[in-house]
Design an enzyme around this catalytic site. Sequence first.
Site, mmCIF file in Angstrom:
data_model
loop_
_atom_site.group_PDB
_atom_site.id
_atom_site.type_symbol
_atom_site.label_atom_id
_atom_site.label_comp_id
_atom_site.label_asym_id
_atom_site.label_seq_id
_atom_site.Cartn_x
_atom_site.Cartn_y
_atom_site.Cartn_z
ATOM 1 C CG HIS A 221 -0.777 -0.475 2.437
ATOM 2 N ND1 HIS A 221 0.273 -0.024 3.179
ATOM 3 C CD2 HIS A 221 -1.406 -1.408 3.200
ATOM 4 C CE1 HIS A 221 0.273 -0.648 4.343
ATOM 5 N NE2 HIS A 221 -0.722 -1.503 4.373
ATOM 6 C CG ASN A 224 -1.865 4.440 2.748
ATOM 7 O OD1 ASN A 224 -2.364 4.027 1.720
ATOM 8 N ND2 ASN A 224 -2.157 5.624 3.250
ATOM 9 C CB ILE A 255 -10.155 7.340 2.128
ATOM 10 C CG1 ILE A 255 -11.564 7.794 1.727
ATOM 11 C CG2 ILE A 255 -9.925 7.549 3.636
ATOM 12 C CD1 ILE A 255 -12.675 6.949 2.269
ATOM 13 C CG ASP A 279 -5.325 -2.840 3.412
ATOM 14 O OD1 ASP A 279 -5.293 -3.969 3.936
ATOM 15 O OD2 ASP A 279 -4.788 -1.853 3.939
ATOM 16 N N GLY A 316 -7.367 -0.085 7.405
ATOM 17 C CA GLY A 316 -7.788 -0.831 6.216
ATOM 18 C C GLY A 316 -8.996 -0.141 5.610
#
Length: 406
Positions: A221, A224, A255, A279, A316
Amino acid sequence: MSGLRVFCGQLVTDGQLYRDVALVIERGRVVAWESFDKSQVRHIEPPDVDARAYTVLPGMIDIHIHGGGGRDLMEGTVETVQAVSRHLARYGVTGFLVTPLTAPWEAIRATVRAAQEVRRYGAEGAQVLGCHLEGPFINPVRAGAQPPEFIRTASIEELERELGSLMEEVRIVTLAPEIEGGYELTRYLANQGIIVSIGHTDARYEEVTRAIDLGARHATHCFNAMRPFQHREPGTVGAVLAHPELKAELIWDNIHTHPASARLLIQAKGVEGVLCISDGTTGVGMPEGYRFELWGHAAVVQGGAARLVENGSLAGSTIAMDTCLRHCEQTFGLMVASMLCCANPARALGLEGHKGTLRPGADADFFLWNHERQQVEGTWIAGCRQESAQLPQIEQESEITPRITH
Ligand SMILES: [Zn+2]
């Protein structure tokens, strides 16, 4: 030629668009393409599929997912894996990696064992393609929502001892290369043909390049839970952007990642260098305010994401792959979206030619995309229509929230 035919108004596969193509399917595989004249084909009777009003795409492959529809893959049972498998088919997902998070070994083992059983004996929806271990060998400084009490220093010996023959299920391991034992584990896993994905990491630029030299090939990811970019110390993010050896996972829910950052990532790495993931958590498809647990830590569905109750940290997502596809389509078009959601993840898992494509020889895994409504209208796996094709009612996506900590 006998067999089932899927009459596609549009077909998007391998980054290309085709019009008025009929897929010929036999014994769960695409065996040929035929062209057809829209004006001459009037009635299409089942089992043939009338997809003249839709775009047909190869089934999406989610290489990073923790649950959905109120179920958590860490429950560690065959029944849970099957429930998530059925749930995913609704969203056009036809294959996935069961992704245990950082937890006691006993729990990780139970989840991997359940995944193994479903992979061997057959899934009721999206197929299990193996496992992705997200932890426990990560950096506590970048834990995000991973339970810190179960984080370990990296150890080949411990991994072998705790998982044993279950290692054969593991396709990807997310680890922080800079932690004690991280480089050794990176080299060891890469030599076994397991994808090392750097993630939940505080690695500096040079530490990432060292991990790449030892065989690291993915980044978990992207943006992040990793050291951010700065111009004097490009950090993990800078190293991911700069090195084509690393394929970057992207949670495109707008987001976890600002849409401009998603765009920048694809511009920097090229269409081949990025893989969308969901995720997704237990909260996928569940209403706003729904509460669930992440290894003893309370989480809640809030503003279209899952957040830890104790600190508001992102825990998540609440999306499935169809949301990634939608956002990617809106920015780059469906052809690029088909690469990020279908072809690239299949290629990463060595399934090129079988999954993530609908060329002759491929598995007949596909879904119908309603461009107008921006949603999945039906999913087929190995040529069989999945029953739970109807999408559940989900909450409206929220505006981008500035409060991003994961
Ligand atoms: Zn995750």
